[in-house]
Design an enzyme around this catalytic site. Sequence first.
Site, PDB file in Angstrom:
ATOM      1  CD  GLU A   1      -0.773  88.483  38.067  1.00 23.88           C
ATOM      2  OE1 GLU A   1       0.567  89.362  37.794  1.00 23.88           O
ATOM      3  OE2 GLU A   1      -1.617  87.564  38.338  1.00 23.88           O
TER       4      GLU A   1
ATOM      5  CG  ASP B   1      10.172  84.431  37.353  1.00 25.76           C
ATOM      6  OD1 ASP B   1       9.440  84.446  36.787  1.00 25.76           O
ATOM      7  OD2 ASP B   1      10.979  82.988  37.938  1.00 25.76           O
TER       8      ASP B   1
ATOM      9  CE  LYS C   1       2.080  83.762  27.351  1.00 30.08           C
ATOM     10  NZ  LYS C   1       3.086  82.918  28.255  1.00 30.08           N
TER      11      LYS C   1
ATOM     12  CG  ASP D   1      -0.990  81.690  30.291  1.00 33.44           C
ATOM     13  OD1 ASP D   1      -1.034  81.612  29.372  1.00 33.44           O
ATOM     14  OD2 ASP D   1       1.044  81.098  30.329  1.00 33.44           O
TER      15      ASP D   1
ATOM     16  CG  PHE E   1       7.916  81.892  29.077  1.00 31.00           C
ATOM     17  CD1 PHE E   1       7.505  81.495  30.275  1.00 31.00           C
ATOM     18  CD2 PHE E   1       9.826  81.918  29.068  1.00 31.00           C
ATOM     19  CE1 PHE E   1       7.686  81.413  31.256  1.00 31.00           C
ATOM     20  CE2 PHE E   1      10.026  81.949  30.486  1.00 31.00           C
ATOM     21  CZ  PHE E   1       9.010  82.337  31.657  1.00 31.00           C
TER      22      PHE E   1
HETATM   23  P1  5GP Z   1      -2.087  82.007  34.733  1.00 35.16           P
HETATM   24  O1  5GP Z   1      -2.673  82.254  36.178  1.00 35.16           O
HETATM   25  O2  5GP Z   1      -2.800  83.963  33.783  1.00 35.16           O
HETATM   26  O3  5GP Z   1      -2.134  81.068  33.612  1.00 35.16           O
HETATM   27  O4  5GP Z   1      -0.530  82.693  35.088  1.00 35.16           O
HETATM   28  C1  5GP Z   1       0.106  84.196  34.862  1.00 35.16           C
HETATM   29  C2  5GP Z   1       0.834  83.810  36.048  1.00 35.16           C
HETATM   30  O5  5GP Z   1       1.903  83.079  35.479  1.00 35.16           O
HETATM   31  C3  5GP Z   1       1.999  85.018  35.979  1.00 35.16           C
HETATM   32  O6  5GP Z   1       2.144  86.339  37.028  1.00 35.16           O
HETATM   33  C4  5GP Z   1       3.423  84.861  35.366  1.00 35.16           C
HETATM   34  O7  5GP Z   1       4.002  83.978  36.975  1.00 35.16           O
HETATM   35  C5  5GP Z   1       2.894  83.503  34.936  1.00 35.16           C
HETATM   36  N1  5GP Z   1       3.587  83.526  33.893  1.00 35.16           N
HETATM   37  C6  5GP Z   1       2.440  83.168  32.816  1.00 35.16           C
HETATM   38  N2  5GP Z   1       2.794  83.879  30.967  1.00 35.16           N
HETATM   39  C7  5GP Z   1       4.276  84.149  31.757  1.00 35.16           C
HETATM   40  C8  5GP Z   1       5.617  83.940  30.666  1.00 35.16           C
HETATM   41  O8  5GP Z   1       5.379  83.905  29.302  1.00 35.16           O
HETATM   42  N3  5GP Z   1       6.471  83.876  31.402  1.00 35.16           N
HETATM   43  C9  5GP Z   1       6.828  84.378  32.541  1.00 35.16           C
HETATM   44  N4  5GP Z   1       8.101  84.338  32.633  1.00 35.16           N
HETATM   45  N5  5GP Z   1       5.662  84.268  33.689  1.00 35.16           N
HETATM   46  C10 5GP Z   1       4.480  83.728  32.915  1.00 35.16           C
END
Ligand code: 5GP
Length: 180
Positions: A104, A164, A136, A108, A157
């Site tokens: 990954e 992206d 994070k 987040d 972010f």
């Molecule tokens: P989660 O499901 O853990 O909340 O989020 C994972 C996905 O969210 C990551 O694979 C990514 O695509 C997107 N994501 C989470 N945080 C960020 C960030 O700070 N910047 C960007 N560009 N994408 C993020």
Amino acid sequence: MNGIILFGKRFVPYIPHAELEQDIDRLARRMNADFAGGEDIPVLLCVLNGSILFTGELMKRLEFDMELMTIKLSSYQGTSSTGSIREITDISGDVSGRRVIIVEDIVDTGNTILYLRNKLIEEGASDIRICTMLLKPEVYHQDLKLDYVAREIPDKFVLGFGLDFNELGRNLKELYILDE
Ligand code: 5GP
């Protein structure tokens, strides 16, 4: 301070490319030690699109035989998680009976990784490891162990090195952070 503006938001340089490379060197050394001498061929599962650069850099440093597979998922819109995961394309191969390393870009809330882990269990993967470039920790509260984390970052972010903002910025070599 130099920065970039995308869709009206300002991003400033955060982690230089050389530091990201050092993080990946360290991670690859651990993975090489853990997977050396295995008799099977593990699957490296690249979660598109975000982890494409990370997967490439990581693969160059891995010294054991592996098979690359991909899956395309989406959960983010703009600068925040939507909470629901969309499967854009399925896993590119058969994972049943295989050891799988999920690669990954960033963890987040952990919703994406949990979704993928459950999917791999359903599809019969024999072992699942989780590898992420970024984590994070202030936001991640899942009961799921992350085996390989290259770097922890605050709950902000970030952009670049494959990540992206509305599909732009993936090509930036270094990591940028939203200037709030
Ligand atoms: P989660 O499901 O853990 O909340 O989020 C994972 C996905 O969210 C990551 O694979 C990514 O695509 C997107 N994501 C989470 N945080 C960020 C960030 O700070 N910047 C960007 N560009 N994408 C993020």
